[in-house]
Design a protein around this motif. Structure first.
Motif, PDB file in Angstrom:
ATOM      1  N   ASP A  31       0.832  -1.202   0.000  1.00  0.00           N
ATOM      2  CA  ASP A  31       0.000   0.000   0.000  1.00  0.00           C
ATOM      3  C   ASP A  31       0.867   1.253   0.000  1.00  0.00           C
ATOM      4  OD1 ASP A  31      -2.676   1.415   0.599  1.00  0.00           O
ATOM      5  OD2 ASP A  31      -1.371   2.084   2.236  1.00  0.00           O
ATOM      6  N   GLY A  32       0.493   2.239  -0.818  1.00  0.00           N
ATOM      7  CA  GLY A  32       1.283   3.445  -0.967  1.00  0.00           C
ATOM      8  C   GLY A  32       1.514   4.192   0.327  1.00  0.00           C
ATOM      9  N   ASP A  33       0.485   4.304   1.160  1.00  0.00           N
ATOM     10  CA  ASP A  33       0.640   5.007   2.433  1.00  0.00           C
ATOM     11  C   ASP A  33       1.611   4.273   3.356  1.00  0.00           C
ATOM     12  OD1 ASP A  33      -1.043   7.087   1.772  1.00  0.00           O
ATOM     13  OD2 ASP A  33      -2.833   6.121   2.596  1.00  0.00           O
ATOM     14  N   THR A  34       1.617   2.940   3.285  1.00  0.00           N
ATOM     15  CA  THR A  34       2.560   2.152   4.081  1.00  0.00           C
ATOM     16  C   THR A  34       3.987   2.416   3.625  1.00  0.00           C
ATOM     17  OG1 THR A  34       0.917   0.398   4.423  1.00  0.00           O
ATOM     18  CG2 THR A  34       3.214  -0.200   4.766  1.00  0.00           C
ATOM     19  N   VAL A  35       4.176   2.540   2.306  1.00  0.00           N
ATOM     20  CA  VAL A  35       5.504   2.846   1.766  1.00  0.00           C
ATOM     21  C   VAL A  35       5.958   4.225   2.228  1.00  0.00           C
ATOM     22  CG1 VAL A  35       6.879   3.144  -0.323  1.00  0.00           C
ATOM     23  CG2 VAL A  35       5.129   1.371  -0.248  1.00  0.00           C
ATOM     24  N   LEU A  39       9.193   5.192   4.449  1.00  0.00           N
ATOM     25  CA  LEU A  39      10.199   6.163   3.996  1.00  0.00           C
ATOM     26  C   LEU A  39      10.429   7.249   5.041  1.00  0.00           C
ATOM     27  CD1 LEU A  39       9.119   6.570   0.252  1.00  0.00           C
ATOM     28  CD2 LEU A  39      11.342   5.717   1.036  1.00  0.00           C
ATOM     29  N   LEU A  40       9.349   7.748   5.626  1.00  0.00           N
ATOM     30  CA  LEU A  40       9.473   8.793   6.650  1.00  0.00           C
ATOM     31  C   LEU A  40      10.176   8.272   7.898  1.00  0.00           C
ATOM     32  CD1 LEU A  40       5.942  10.432   6.306  1.00  0.00           C
ATOM     33  CD2 LEU A  40       8.123  11.491   5.714  1.00  0.00           C
ATOM     34  N   SER A  41       9.845   7.047   8.297  1.00  0.00           N
ATOM     35  CA  SER A  41      10.493   6.444   9.458  1.00  0.00           C
ATOM     36  C   SER A  41      11.972   6.216   9.196  1.00  0.00           C
ATOM     37  CB  SER A  41       9.804   5.112   9.801  1.00  0.00           C
ATOM     38  OG  SER A  41      10.480   4.459  10.870  1.00  0.00           O
ATOM     39  N   LEU A  42      12.288   5.722   8.000  1.00  0.00           N
ATOM     40  CA  LEU A  42      13.687   5.493   7.657  1.00  0.00           C
ATOM     41  C   LEU A  42      14.463   6.806   7.630  1.00  0.00           C
ATOM     42  CD1 LEU A  42      15.772   3.361   6.777  1.00  0.00           C
ATOM     43  CD2 LEU A  42      15.119   3.829   4.412  1.00  0.00           C
ATOM     44  N   GLU A  43      13.860   7.834   7.078  1.00  0.00           N
ATOM     45  CA  GLU A  43      14.514   9.147   7.023  1.00  0.00           C
ATOM     46  C   GLU A  43      14.838   9.638   8.439  1.00  0.00           C
ATOM     47  OE1 GLU A  43      13.731  13.257   4.604  1.00  0.00           O
ATOM     48  OE2 GLU A  43      12.036  12.464   5.749  1.00  0.00           O
ATOM     49  N   ASN A 180      18.656  15.072  -0.746  1.00  0.00           N
ATOM     50  CA  ASN A 180      19.111  14.780   0.609  1.00  0.00           C
ATOM     51  C   ASN A 180      19.028  13.259   0.756  1.00  0.00           C
ATOM     52  OD1 ASN A 180      19.608  17.433   1.638  1.00  0.00           O
ATOM     53  ND2 ASN A 180      17.410  17.759   1.664  1.00  0.00           N
ATOM     54  N   TRP A 181      20.194  12.615   0.676  1.00  0.00           N
ATOM     55  CA  TRP A 181      20.187  11.156   0.623  1.00  0.00           C
ATOM     56  C   TRP A 181      19.847  10.564   1.986  1.00  0.00           C
ATOM     57  CZ3 TRP A 181      20.162  10.387  -4.304  1.00  0.00           C
ATOM     58  CH2 TRP A 181      20.014   9.075  -4.757  1.00  0.00           C
ATOM     59  N   VAL A 182      18.967   9.589   1.990  1.00  0.00           N
ATOM     60  CA  VAL A 182      18.513   8.943   3.226  1.00  0.00           C
ATOM     61  C   VAL A 182      19.276   7.660   3.476  1.00  0.00           C
ATOM     62  CG1 VAL A 182      16.556   7.891   4.417  1.00  0.00           C
ATOM     63  CG2 VAL A 182      16.217   9.971   3.060  1.00  0.00           C
ATOM     64  N   SER A 183      19.334   6.786   2.459  1.00  0.00           N
ATOM     65  CA  SER A 183      19.994   5.493   2.643  1.00  0.00           C
ATOM     66  C   SER A 183      20.432   4.922   1.304  1.00  0.00           C
ATOM     67  CB  SER A 183      19.045   4.499   3.323  1.00  0.00           C
ATOM     68  OG  SER A 183      18.010   4.098   2.421  1.00  0.00           O
ATOM     69  N   GLY A 194      15.092  17.826  -3.964  1.00  0.00           N
ATOM     70  CA  GLY A 194      15.050  19.252  -3.678  1.00  0.00           C
ATOM     71  C   GLY A 194      13.654  19.825  -3.736  1.00  0.00           C
ATOM     72  N   GLY A 195      12.743  19.140  -4.454  1.00  0.00           N
ATOM     73  CA  GLY A 195      11.358  19.582  -4.522  1.00  0.00           C
ATOM     74  C   GLY A 195      10.510  19.101  -3.365  1.00  0.00           C
ATOM     75  N   GLY A 196      11.114  18.336  -2.434  1.00  0.00           N
ATOM     76  CA  GLY A 196      10.404  17.886  -1.239  1.00  0.00           C
ATOM     77  C   GLY A 196       9.859  16.481  -1.295  1.00  0.00           C
ATOM     78  N   GLY A 197       9.910  15.836  -2.460  1.00  0.00           N
ATOM     79  CA  GLY A 197       9.364  14.485  -2.580  1.00  0.00           C
ATOM     80  C   GLY A 197      10.338  13.419  -2.122  1.00  0.00           C
ATOM     81  N   LEU A 198       9.786  12.270  -1.721  1.00  0.00           N
ATOM     82  CA  LEU A 198      10.585  11.114  -1.319  1.00  0.00           C
ATOM     83  C   LEU A 198      10.602  10.092  -2.443  1.00  0.00           C
ATOM     84  CD1 LEU A 198       9.265  10.745   2.320  1.00  0.00           C
ATOM     85  CD2 LEU A 198      11.676  11.112   1.719  1.00  0.00           C
ATOM     86  N   ALA A 199      11.702   9.358  -2.564  1.00  0.00           N
ATOM     87  CA  ALA A 199      11.813   8.375  -3.636  1.00  0.00           C
ATOM     88  C   ALA A 199      12.489   7.108  -3.139  1.00  0.00           C
ATOM     89  CB  ALA A 199      12.591   8.951  -4.820  1.00  0.00           C
ATOM     90  N   LEU A 200      12.132   6.007  -3.787  1.00  0.00           N
ATOM     91  CA  LEU A 200      12.689   4.689  -3.487  1.00  0.00           C
ATOM     92  C   LEU A 200      13.217   4.080  -4.779  1.00  0.00           C
ATOM     93  CD1 LEU A 200      13.013   1.963  -1.870  1.00  0.00           C
ATOM     94  CD2 LEU A 200      10.605   1.525  -2.434  1.00  0.00           C
TER      95      LEU A 200
END
Length: 218
Positions: A31-35, A39-43, A180-183, A194-200
């Motif tokens: 589920d997208g919200d779970t992803v 991502l937020l928790s990992l960050e 801003n690299w997370v992992s 830089g636009g504020g979005g998260l990516a995997l």
């Protein structure tokens, strides 16, 4: 390194988030919200871990070397506002390849193994903040390569929707686009643009093998 109970908790939460994201990258069924929550928790937890261990950034850069296929993105903040929702699993084959020896990267859109569009340029990685700044000076369209000049890629990205409007704003202000690299590890990589979005991203071992063969033949 001495492990406190807090450090153990952080490592446990990182492992849990990573497991969710690996499954999401492999199946595109989570589920997208779970992803996004993972991502937020990992960050959050990677930020805490990096603050207490300077080797985290070094290992991150080392692991970043290779090819990465974009699997999931929330889209930039502007895109989320435009469409009234987050963008989830990325629908086309898009890949970024990092060479940490030459500190260069490519960013491409593919049909199968054929690159419709590829950008080429240098990048810098800040070990303290894990901020990765980049610019693309060259582009290849259907295999034909030519020079863009500084900021040219940001203009194309903004005009076509392939990139963030924020990247063009940064270039106009004399700055570089960034993540801003997370992992980054043997399986997945994550970052906030830089636009504020998260990516995997998921490591693309097939593309890594192709790149290695091309590099060996040069």
């Amino acid at each position: 390194m001495v492990y406190t109970s807090n450090a153990v908790d952080v490592d446990s939460e990182i492992a849990n988030s990573r497991a969710i994201l690996i499954t999401a990258a492999e199946t595109k069924a989570t589920d997208g919200d779970t992803v996004v929550d993972a991502l937020l928790s990992l960050e959050k937890n990677m930020r805490a871990k990096a603050k207490g261990d300077p080797e985290v950034a070094e290992e991150m850069l080392k692991s970043l070397n290779g090819a990465w296929r974009l699997k999931f993105t929330t889209g930039t903040i502007d895109t989320q506002k435009k469409f009234g929702r987050r963008i989830n699993y990325f629908p086309v084959k898009a890949a970024q390849c990092f060479d940490t020896e030459t500190m260069t990267l490519t960013n491409g859109i593919f049909i199968g193994d054929f690159a419709l569009l590829k950008f080429f340029g240098p990048f810098e990685f800040n070990m303290k903040s894990r901020k990765l700044e980049f610019d693309f000076y060259d582009i290849a369209v259907l295999g034909v390569k030519f020079s863009l000049g500084r900021g040219g890629a940001a203009e194309i990205g903004s005009a076509t929707g392939l990139g963030s409007n924020n990247n063009k704003k940064l270039v106009d202000d004399g700055k570089k686009p960034f993540f801003n690299w997370v992992s980054a590890d043997e399986d997945i990589a994550t970052a906030r643009g830089g636009g504020g979005g998260l990516a995997l991203w998921a490591r693309d071992r097939e593309m890594e093998a192709i790149n290695a063969a091309e590099k060996a033949s040069m």
